[in-house]
Design an enzyme around this catalytic site. Structure first.
Site, PDB file in Angstrom:
ATOM      1  NE  ARG A 291     -16.446  25.030 -22.071  1.00 17.46           N
ATOM      2  CZ  ARG A 291     -15.457  24.320 -22.560  1.00 17.46           C
ATOM      3  NH1 ARG A 291     -15.657  23.130 -23.024  1.00 17.46           N
ATOM      4  NH2 ARG A 291     -14.253  24.806 -22.562  1.00 17.46           N
ATOM      5  CB  THR A 292     -22.008  28.938 -20.006  1.00 20.09           C
ATOM      6  OG1 THR A 292     -21.276  27.899 -19.349  1.00 20.09           O
ATOM      7  CG2 THR A 292     -23.372  29.044 -19.368  1.00 20.09           C
TER       8      THR A 292
ATOM      9  CE  LYS B  17     -17.885  52.427 -19.609  1.00 18.76           C
ATOM     10  NZ  LYS B  17     -18.800  52.929 -20.637  1.00 18.76           N
TER      11      LYS B  17
ATOM     12  NE  ARG C 295     -20.807  31.920 -16.396  1.00 20.18           N
ATOM     13  CZ  ARG C 295     -20.085  30.838 -16.700  1.00 20.18           C
ATOM     14  NH1 ARG C 295     -18.841  30.969 -17.092  1.00 20.18           N
ATOM     15  NH2 ARG C 295     -20.616  29.643 -16.638  1.00 20.18           N
TER      16      ARG C 295
ATOM     17  CG  HIS D  40     -22.917  26.650 -13.833  1.00 21.15           C
ATOM     18  ND1 HIS D  40     -23.894  27.019 -14.733  1.00 21.15           N
ATOM     19  CD2 HIS D  40     -21.767  26.549 -14.547  1.00 21.15           C
ATOM     20  CE1 HIS D  40     -23.330  27.135 -15.935  1.00 21.15           C
ATOM     21  NE2 HIS D  40     -22.055  26.860 -15.847  1.00 21.15           N
TER      22      HIS D  40
HETATM   23  C1  NCD Z   1     -17.743  26.136 -15.301  1.00 22.20           C
HETATM   24  C2  NCD Z   1     -18.074  27.488 -14.709  1.00 22.20           C
HETATM   25  O1  NCD Z   1     -17.929  28.503 -15.355  1.00 22.20           O
HETATM   26  O2  NCD Z   1     -18.473  27.469 -13.566  1.00 22.20           O
HETATM   27  N1  NCD Z   1     -17.604  26.122 -16.678  1.00 22.20           N
HETATM   28  C3  NCD Z   1     -18.692  26.141 -17.473  1.00 22.20           C
HETATM   29  O3  NCD Z   1     -19.706  26.734 -17.209  1.00 22.20           O
HETATM   30  N2  NCD Z   1     -18.594  25.411 -18.591  1.00 22.20           N
HETATM   31  C4  NCD Z   1     -16.624  25.486 -14.646  1.00 22.20           C
HETATM   32  C5  NCD Z   1     -15.307  26.167 -14.620  1.00 22.20           C
HETATM   33  O4  NCD Z   1     -15.152  27.334 -14.973  1.00 22.20           O
HETATM   34  O5  NCD Z   1     -14.362  25.493 -14.202  1.00 22.20           O
END
Ligand code: NCD
Length: 315
Positions: free
Chosen positions: A54-55, A82, A104, A134
């Site tokens: 989703r992100t 790698k 990320r 986050h």
């Molecule tokens: C969160 C994350 O990745 O930190 N999810 C997200 O970004 N939608 C929370 C999670 O993974 O539980």
């Protein structure tokens, strides 16, 4: 503001300005024409060195709605997996002419390292670094709370929020505690002692081990995913025990205040931290969080790349 690395770097005014900008952009997203020409000709790279659905798609949709060119750079099968250093990655991104990099990474501090490197001149957006922060998730959560319970106020003064579950492994909890406190909300962390981090006493939040004593008094119940993939030891006896004390099921939901809402950042472990009935109930704003995520991420990219904001009531 050049980067968005941590909520700690944002002032209250900057945070509110992002929320107001998101509000204006949401009006565009609700319309028939979803796209704005604002970031035409700009390149945004989504560098996802850790699994995410989703992100990543949320940032991708946000960038595309602002007409930016988007390059998705997933780690699996890439040079990042790698073992390429962040410095080499940064140099590659610079060579591609990235105006912003949404990163990320499983290492806490990775976004900061990229921003600090001399090798890249673009903006860095932290889309989750290890168990650290986050910030875009916290902003979209605050946006969602404000929409439901803010009564038109610019901040969240007077609201009470419980953040429940695996706080230890949660970057969502860290960013949310910082932002909610900045916006004036009272935050209570509810978790078994084993799932609270060392030093939690210094966070701007109170702590409880007893969900049932907290739930009748809060306006928002924010459930956290039990992050099994980050668990290296036993943090609770078994799943049934965990659900019994720290899960949100329909019985427990009955003691919530009228009008109080249920949130979860996703992905959910249905049946563990949240029951399916609660996730799909009328108190749940979980799918709305996903929708709002796109507007909030549009606002973040807008503010970082244009240097401006859209004030409420503006054009
Ligand atoms: C969160 C994350 O990745 O930190 N999810 C997200 O970004 N939608 C929370 C999670 O993974 O539980």
């Amino acid at each position: 503001m050049r980067h968005l690395l941590s909520i700690a770097d944002l002032s209250k005014i900057e945070a509110i300005s992002i929320l107001d900008t998101a509000n204006e952009l949401a009006r565009v997203s609700d319309g028939a024409v979803k796209k704005l020409p604002t970031l035409r000709g700009r390149t945004i790279v989504n560098l996802f060195a850790e699994d995410s659905t989703r992100t990543r798609i949320s940032f991708e949709a946000a960038a595309k709605r602002l007409s930016a060119d988007v390059i998705n750079f997933s780690a699996k099968g890439s040079s990042v997996s790698k073992g390429e250093s962040l410095k080499d990655t940064a140099m590659t991104l610079q060579a591609m002419g990235a105006d912003a990099v949404v990163i990320r990474h499983s290492a806490s501090g990775a976004a900061q390292r990229l921003a600090d490197s001399q090798w890249m001149s673009g903006s860095v957006v932290n889309a989750g670094d290890g168990t650290h922060e986050h910030p875009s998730q916290a902003l979209l959560d605050a946006f969602t709370i404000r929409k439901h319970l803010g009564l038109g106020k610019s901040d969240l003064e007077g609201l009470s929020v419980a953040i429940v579950g695996d706080v230890l492994h949660s970057r969502v909890a860290r960013s949310n505690v910082l932002l909610l406190a900045k916006l004036g909300a009272k935050v209570t962390l509810v978790a078994p002692p084993t799932l609270l981090p060392v030093g939690v006493e210094s966070w701007p939040a109170s702590v409880s081990y007893d969900f049932d004593s907290v739930i009748p008094f809060v306006d928002v119940v924010m459930m956290l995913r039990v992050q099994q993939e980050r668990m290296t030891e036993m943090y609770f006896p078994n799943a049934r025990e965990y659900s019994r004390y720290f899960g949100l099921n329909s019985d427990r939901m009955k003691s919530m205040k009228p009008g109080a809402i249920v949130m979860h950042p996703g992905p959910m472990n249905r049946g563990l931290e949240i029951s399916a009935e609660v996730a799909d109930s009328s108190r749940s704003v979980i799918t709305e969080q996903v929708t709002n995520g796109v507007s909030v991420r549009m606002a973040i990219l807008y503010v970082l790349l244009t240097g401006g904001s859209l004030e409420a009531g503006g054009n």
